[in-house]
Design a protein around this motif. Structure first.
Motif, PDB file in Angstrom:
ATOM      1  N   ASP A 158       0.827  -1.215   0.000  1.00 30.46           N
ATOM      2  CA  ASP A 158       0.000   0.000   0.000  1.00 30.46           C
ATOM      3  C   ASP A 158       0.861   1.265   0.000  1.00 30.46           C
ATOM      4  OD1 ASP A 158      -2.265  -1.501  -0.068  1.00 30.46           O
ATOM      5  OD2 ASP A 158      -2.701  -1.329   2.084  1.00 30.46           O
ATOM      6  N   ASN A 159       1.970   1.245   0.730  1.00 25.41           N
ATOM      7  CA  ASN A 159       2.898   2.380   0.711  1.00 25.41           C
ATOM      8  C   ASN A 159       3.342   2.656  -0.724  1.00 25.41           C
ATOM      9  OD1 ASN A 159       4.736   1.412   3.736  1.00 25.41           O
ATOM     10  ND2 ASN A 159       3.029   2.818   3.521  1.00 25.41           N
ATOM     11  N   VAL A 160       3.770   1.590  -1.403  1.00 27.28           N
ATOM     12  CA  VAL A 160       4.312   1.719  -2.757  1.00 27.28           C
ATOM     13  C   VAL A 160       3.247   2.245  -3.711  1.00 27.28           C
ATOM     14  CG1 VAL A 160       5.287   0.429  -4.704  1.00 27.28           C
ATOM     15  CG2 VAL A 160       6.012  -0.103  -2.367  1.00 27.28           C
ATOM     16  N   LEU A 161       2.050   1.639  -3.646  1.00 28.44           N
ATOM     17  CA  LEU A 161       0.975   2.054  -4.547  1.00 28.44           C
ATOM     18  C   LEU A 161       0.527   3.485  -4.254  1.00 28.44           C
ATOM     19  CD1 LEU A 161      -1.140  -1.216  -4.752  1.00 28.44           C
ATOM     20  CD2 LEU A 161       0.065  -0.092  -6.631  1.00 28.44           C
ATOM     21  N   ALA A 162       0.398   3.813  -2.967  1.00 28.90           N
ATOM     22  CA  ALA A 162      -0.081   5.149  -2.602  1.00 28.90           C
ATOM     23  C   ALA A 162       0.908   6.217  -3.077  1.00 28.90           C
ATOM     24  CB  ALA A 162      -0.273   5.246  -1.088  1.00 28.90           C
ATOM     25  N   ASN A 163       2.189   5.984  -2.861  1.00 33.75           N
ATOM     26  CA  ASN A 163       3.171   6.988  -3.272  1.00 33.75           C
ATOM     27  C   ASN A 163       3.199   7.121  -4.795  1.00 33.75           C
ATOM     28  OD1 ASN A 163       6.651   7.799  -2.805  1.00 33.75           O
ATOM     29  ND2 ASN A 163       4.896   9.016  -2.234  1.00 33.75           N
ATOM     30  N   ALA A 164       3.129   5.982  -5.487  1.00 41.73           N
ATOM     31  CA  ALA A 164       3.120   6.025  -6.951  1.00 41.73           C
ATOM     32  C   ALA A 164       1.893   6.792  -7.452  1.00 41.73           C
ATOM     33  CB  ALA A 164       3.149   4.609  -7.517  1.00 41.73           C
ATOM     34  N   ARG A 165       0.730   6.556  -6.822  1.00 41.20           N
ATOM     35  CA  ARG A 165      -0.494   7.268  -7.229  1.00 41.20           C
ATOM     36  C   ARG A 165      -0.346   8.771  -7.042  1.00 41.20           C
ATOM     37  NH1 ARG A 165      -3.642   3.537  -4.161  1.00 41.20           N
ATOM     38  NH2 ARG A 165      -4.054   1.789  -5.555  1.00 41.20           N
ATOM     39  N   SER A 166       0.213   9.178  -5.900  1.00 43.72           N
ATOM     40  CA  SER A 166       0.399  10.607  -5.647  1.00 43.72           C
ATOM     41  C   SER A 166       1.305  11.232  -6.708  1.00 43.72           C
ATOM     42  CB  SER A 166       1.036  10.835  -4.273  1.00 43.72           C
ATOM     43  OG  SER A 166       0.259  10.257  -3.262  1.00 43.72           O
ATOM     44  N   ILE A 167       2.381  10.514  -7.045  1.00 46.12           N
ATOM     45  CA  ILE A 167       3.339  11.032  -8.023  1.00 46.12           C
ATOM     46  C   ILE A 167       2.674  11.149  -9.401  1.00 46.12           C
ATOM     47  CG2 ILE A 167       5.516  10.527  -9.220  1.00 46.12           C
ATOM     48  CD1 ILE A 167       6.442   9.146  -6.559  1.00 46.12           C
ATOM     49  N   GLN A 314      -2.682  13.400  -1.130  1.00 52.68           N
ATOM     50  CA  GLN A 314      -2.897  12.372  -0.084  1.00 52.68           C
ATOM     51  C   GLN A 314      -1.980  12.555   1.121  1.00 52.68           C
ATOM     52  OE1 GLN A 314      -5.517  10.414  -0.596  1.00 52.68           O
ATOM     53  NE2 GLN A 314      -5.664  11.258  -2.657  1.00 52.68           N
ATOM     54  N   GLY A 315      -1.046  13.484   1.037  1.00 48.80           N
ATOM     55  CA  GLY A 315      -0.122  13.676   2.160  1.00 48.80           C
ATOM     56  C   GLY A 315      -0.370  15.007   2.846  1.00 48.80           C
ATOM     57  N   ARG A 316       0.235  15.177   4.020  1.00 49.88           N
ATOM     58  CA  ARG A 316       0.059  16.413   4.772  1.00 49.88           C
ATOM     59  C   ARG A 316       1.362  16.778   5.454  1.00 49.88           C
ATOM     60  NH1 ARG A 316      -1.661  17.112   9.897  1.00 49.88           N
ATOM     61  NH2 ARG A 316      -2.209  19.278  10.255  1.00 49.88           N
ATOM     62  N   LEU A 317       1.754  18.033   5.345  1.00 49.73           N
ATOM     63  CA  LEU A 317       2.965  18.494   6.022  1.00 49.73           C
ATOM     64  C   LEU A 317       2.584  19.445   7.140  1.00 49.73           C
ATOM     65  CD1 LEU A 317       5.509  19.287   3.147  1.00 49.73           C
ATOM     66  CD2 LEU A 317       5.811  17.594   4.955  1.00 49.73           C
ATOM     67  N   SER A 318       3.277  19.336   8.267  1.00 48.10           N
ATOM     68  CA  SER A 318       3.052  20.285   9.347  1.00 48.10           C
ATOM     69  C   SER A 318       4.371  20.502  10.080  1.00 48.10           C
ATOM     70  CB  SER A 318       1.991  19.745  10.305  1.00 48.10           C
ATOM     71  OG  SER A 318       2.418  18.508  10.833  1.00 48.10           O
ATOM     72  N   LEU A 319       4.351  21.446  11.006  1.00 47.40           N
ATOM     73  CA  LEU A 319       5.544  21.716  11.802  1.00 47.40           C
ATOM     74  C   LEU A 319       5.238  21.382  13.248  1.00 47.40           C
ATOM     75  CD1 LEU A 319       6.616  25.141  10.248  1.00 47.40           C
ATOM     76  CD2 LEU A 319       7.613  22.891   9.796  1.00 47.40           C
ATOM     77  N   GLN A 327      13.934  25.642  16.822  1.00 48.00           N
ATOM     78  CA  GLN A 327      13.239  25.662  15.532  1.00 48.00           C
ATOM     79  C   GLN A 327      12.180  24.564  15.507  1.00 48.00           C
ATOM     80  OE1 GLN A 327      15.742  26.383  12.016  1.00 48.00           O
ATOM     81  NE2 GLN A 327      17.466  26.134  13.402  1.00 48.00           N
ATOM     82  N   GLN A 328      11.465  24.473  14.361  1.00 50.98           N
ATOM     83  CA  GLN A 328      10.392  23.489  14.287  1.00 50.98           C
ATOM     84  C   GLN A 328      10.752  22.360  13.336  1.00 50.98           C
ATOM     85  OE1 GLN A 328       6.504  25.769  14.064  1.00 50.98           O
ATOM     86  NE2 GLN A 328       6.627  24.722  16.034  1.00 50.98           N
ATOM     87  N   GLU A 329      10.268  21.173  13.696  1.00 51.96           N
ATOM     88  CA  GLU A 329      10.574  19.997  12.880  1.00 51.96           C
ATOM     89  C   GLU A 329       9.469  19.767  11.856  1.00 51.96           C
ATOM     90  OE1 GLU A 329      11.097  16.358  15.075  1.00 51.96           O
ATOM     91  OE2 GLU A 329      11.710  15.252  13.275  1.00 51.96           O
ATOM     92  N   LEU A 330       9.877  19.374  10.664  1.00 53.44           N
ATOM     93  CA  LEU A 330       8.933  19.060   9.590  1.00 53.44           C
ATOM     94  C   LEU A 330       8.350  17.672   9.833  1.00 53.44           C
ATOM     95  CD1 LEU A 330       7.894  20.100   6.775  1.00 53.44           C
ATOM     96  CD2 LEU A 330       9.696  18.678   5.778  1.00 53.44           C
ATOM     97  N   ILE A 331       7.020  17.607   9.835  1.00 50.48           N
ATOM     98  CA  ILE A 331       6.346  16.332  10.086  1.00 50.48           C
ATOM     99  C   ILE A 331       5.449  16.008   8.902  1.00 50.48           C
ATOM    100  CG2 ILE A 331       4.681  15.153  11.596  1.00 50.48           C
ATOM    101  CD1 ILE A 331       5.943  16.941  13.854  1.00 50.48           C
ATOM    102  N   TYR A 332       5.572  14.788   8.418  1.00 48.37           N
ATOM    103  CA  TYR A 332       4.787  14.378   7.252  1.00 48.37           C
ATOM    104  C   TYR A 332       3.829  13.261   7.643  1.00 48.37           C
ATOM    105  CZ  TYR A 332       3.421  12.288   2.864  1.00 48.37           C
ATOM    106  OH  TYR A 332       2.674  11.779   1.833  1.00 48.37           O
ATOM    107  N   SER A 333       2.595  13.368   7.191  1.00 49.31           N
ATOM    108  CA  SER A 333       1.630  12.278   7.377  1.00 49.31           C
ATOM    109  C   SER A 333       1.090  11.877   6.021  1.00 49.31           C
ATOM    110  CB  SER A 333       0.444  12.722   8.235  1.00 49.31           C
ATOM    111  OG  SER A 333       0.906  13.260   9.432  1.00 49.31           O
ATOM    112  N   GLY A 334       0.980  10.589   5.807  1.00 46.48           N
ATOM    113  CA  GLY A 334       0.423  10.126   4.538  1.00 46.48           C
ATOM    114  C   GLY A 334       0.485   8.622   4.430  1.00 46.48           C
ATOM    115  N   PRO A 335      -0.224   8.084   3.428  1.00 44.54           N
ATOM    116  CA  PRO A 335      -0.310   6.627   3.286  1.00 44.54           C
ATOM    117  C   PRO A 335       0.982   5.976   2.812  1.00 44.54           C
ATOM    118  CG  PRO A 335      -1.415   7.730   1.455  1.00 44.54           C
ATOM    119  CD  PRO A 335      -0.990   8.810   2.410  1.00 44.54           C
ATOM    120  N   ASN A 336       2.000   6.783   2.512  1.00 47.43           N
ATOM    121  CA  ASN A 336       3.273   6.241   2.039  1.00 47.43           C
ATOM    122  C   ASN A 336       4.340   6.182   3.129  1.00 47.43           C
ATOM    123  OD1 ASN A 336       2.853   9.113   1.701  1.00 47.43           O
ATOM    124  ND2 ASN A 336       4.888   9.235   0.829  1.00 47.43           N
ATOM    125  N   VAL A 337       3.957   6.494   4.379  1.00 43.70           N
ATOM    126  CA  VAL A 337       4.933   6.440   5.476  1.00 43.70           C
ATOM    127  C   VAL A 337       5.199   4.977   5.850  1.00 43.70           C
ATOM    128  CG1 VAL A 337       5.331   6.986   7.911  1.00 43.70           C
ATOM    129  CG2 VAL A 337       4.376   8.720   6.376  1.00 43.70           C
TER     130      VAL A 337
END
Lengths: 468, 86
Positions: A158-167, A314-319, A327-337
């Motif tokens: 699912d990670n592989v498919l989700a990331n490929a779909r987003s791309i 399908q992904g989301r970035l936040s700090l 400083q603030q850290e970059l945090i990513y949420s998405g089906p490809n994690v």
């Protein structure tokens, strides 16, 4: 992936080997993958497959067959057989796919060759795997160049498919697109080119020539390629070679990831591609997120030079608050994690430890338009030639191997290694060892002997003092 | 000539005795890949104080070609005559 391939026009071309002119249609690819998957299942009950991947038809088929038949597959660099040994010891794979010319490692016996004879399949002599494998585990990728840390990223189908779909979605990849495979398949960015283009029903074009050879661009033009992907050093070299997209009329999309490209070069390639009617995408990602995390929409690039852009579909970035930093850290949420890391065979049984949220270890800021900019690194990594090299892993490896104290830092693309202790230290030996294990030219590595490694008040290595 | 060969030693991190001038070529050893090639270019440029153009960079696929390219830039290596016998 077979289900996906079955939806593409059977006679459309999935892969072109530009060096021998061979074309593989989706119908043929589906047949080869099914056949190889069946052969795998006949020879192997269950288990992990190590695949020394190269940019060839046989290698892509072997990878897809593992995904299809449900064998977790680890993609490795065939150019570094010696570096495979610690991984073999740590993960005890049950089978190997390796190029015909490569020697079969001890403990394995050759079982069969693939139809075109370029790859062999070897089985572990240990027989039947005893340890449990997590049912969702599909793909294992390396994350650090160091031998001292056999550490793999655990990914699901699912990670592989989700990331490929987003791309496919943000690049707008259509079936007519032809992407030249300019990056190695065992590298997450390189693999994402294959996954996304095959998912879209487009064409992957293979050549053994390097992007800096005229033969590469002859193959590009001959097979009417539309897209080119590169890491910073590739764009630096193209700039040096006065590369001009206008000389390649079918070129339509250029993508860059694998580390920050110099701002002046982003500007240069932005102007060049615009004048040639091309799209230039600057992107950001990590193997821990299968490959892609964010991108700059190409029409915004002129206003957002230096930005890593916005999250992929399908992904989301936040700090979020970062430890030991204001400083603030970059945090990513998405089906490809990823599910998590693996450092031993036992870890391959583990389930999802991240729940689709990845702390990237990068410090970042956000502007008024919602575009993210990297401002530093929380984890200590050197970024060299598109790969992330963990400085802590380098230190641990050298300390164990040479029985010395080591502090490694990264300065303007150079890996600086300070060693303390004996003055008769074999600095050249260490440089060459690192150059080989990290696949980095020794010019980019400096080993220096100092009296002692400076320490902070809290007893940690004082990298600030070393860096100044 | 040794100065040129030293560029190869430095760029690829190999020993001088590993260099067989008539045999060493692009992709003939793992160290001479595309990354190694650009390192070699930088090494030669620094050592001989020249600026190679894109044709030079692409064309420099073995030791003999490197000698020719340096000659084109007016740099003559004193013992650069490589014959088939060595």
């Amino acid at each position: 992936m077979n289900k996906v391939f079955a939806q593409h026009a059977p006679s459309s071309v999935a892969i072109i080997d530009a060096d021998d002119g061979r074309e593989v249609t989706y119908e043929q690819l589906l047949g080869s993958v099914t056949q190889t998957a069946e052969n795998l299942q006949r020879g192997l009950g269950r288990g992990v497959v190590f695949h020394l991947a190269s940019n060839t038809v046989a290698s892509i088929v072997a990878y897809l067959a593992c995904l299809e038949a449900g064998y977790p597959v680890c993609l490795l660099d065939p150019g570094s057989a010696a570096r495979m040994n610690p991984l073999l010891a740590a993960f005890q794979p049950d089978a190997l796919f390796l190029p015909d010319a490569m020697e079969i490692p001890a403990g394995f016996s050759c079982s069969a060759s693939v139809p075109d004879g370029t790859y062999r399949f070897a089985l572990s002599r240990k027989g039947g795997r005893r340890s449990f494998l997590h049912p969702d585990l599909a793909l294992l990728l390396t994350t650090s160049g160091s031998t001292g840390s056999p550490k793999l990223v655990r990914l699901t189908r699912d990670n592989v498919l989700a990331n490929a779909r987003s791309i496919v979605s943000y690049l707008g990849i259509q079936p007519g697109e032809r992407s030249i495979q300019s990056l190695p398949m065992h590298y997450s960015f390189g693999l994402s080119l294959i996954n996304s283009h095959l998912l879209a029903g487009a064409t992957v074009v293979l050549t053994r020539h390097s992007f800096m050879r005229p033969e590469f661009w002859e193959a590009f033009d001959r097979t009417k390629c539309t897209s080119f992907a590169g890491v910073p050093y590739i764009y630096e070299t193209l700039h040096r070679l006065q590369f001009d997209p206008r000389q390649h009329p079918t070129l339509h999309t250029m993508t860059q990831a694998g580390g920050g490209l110099r701002r002046d070069l982003i500007q240069h390639f932005h102007e060049l591609s615009t004048s040639a009617g091309c799209r230039f995408f600057v992107m950001y990602g990590q193997t821990e997120a299968t490959a892609r995390i964010s991108y700059v929409p190409f029409e915004q690039l002129g206003k957002k030079i230096g930005s890593i852009g916005i999250a992929i579909p399908q992904g989301r970035l936040s700090l979020g608050p970062a430890e030991e930093s204001d400083q603030q850290e970059l945090i990513y949420s998405g089906p490809n994690v990823m599910m998590g890391y693996a450092q031993s065979a036992d870890d391959l049984a583990a389930g999802d430890e991240l729940c689709a949220t990845l702390r990237t270890g990068d410090l970042a800021t956000i502007d008024a338009d919602g575009y993210f900019f990297l401002s530093g690194r929380l984890k200590r990594f050197a970024k060299m030639f598109g790969r992330r090299i963990s400085l802590e892993d380098v230190e641990r490896d050298l300390e164990a191997r040479f029985s010395i104290r080591v502090a490694a830092i990264d300065r303007e693309g150079q890996l600086l290694v300070y060693t303390a202790g004996q003055h008769d230290m074999d600095r050249l030996g260490i440089t060459r060892y690192l150059a080989q294990t990290l696949s980095v030219p020794p010019k980019y590595i400096t080993v220096d002997t100092i009296a002692e490694i400076p320490m902070t008040a809290s007893g940690k290595k004082d990298y600030k003092t070393l860096s100044s | 000539m040794e100065r040129l060969l030293d560029c190869f030693v430095q760029a690829f991190g190999i020993n001088r005795d590993q260099i067989i001038p008539l045999k060493l070529a692009y992709q003939s050893i793992p160290e001479w890949d595309s990354v190694g090639h650009m390192t070699l270019v930088a090494e030669i440029e620094n050592t001989f104080d020249v600026r190679l153009d894109s044709d030079d960079i692409i064309g420099m696929s073995d030791v003999c070609k490197a000698i020719e390219i340096l000659q084109k830039h007016g740099i003559v290596l004193n013992d650069a005559v490589l014959t088939k016998s060595n």
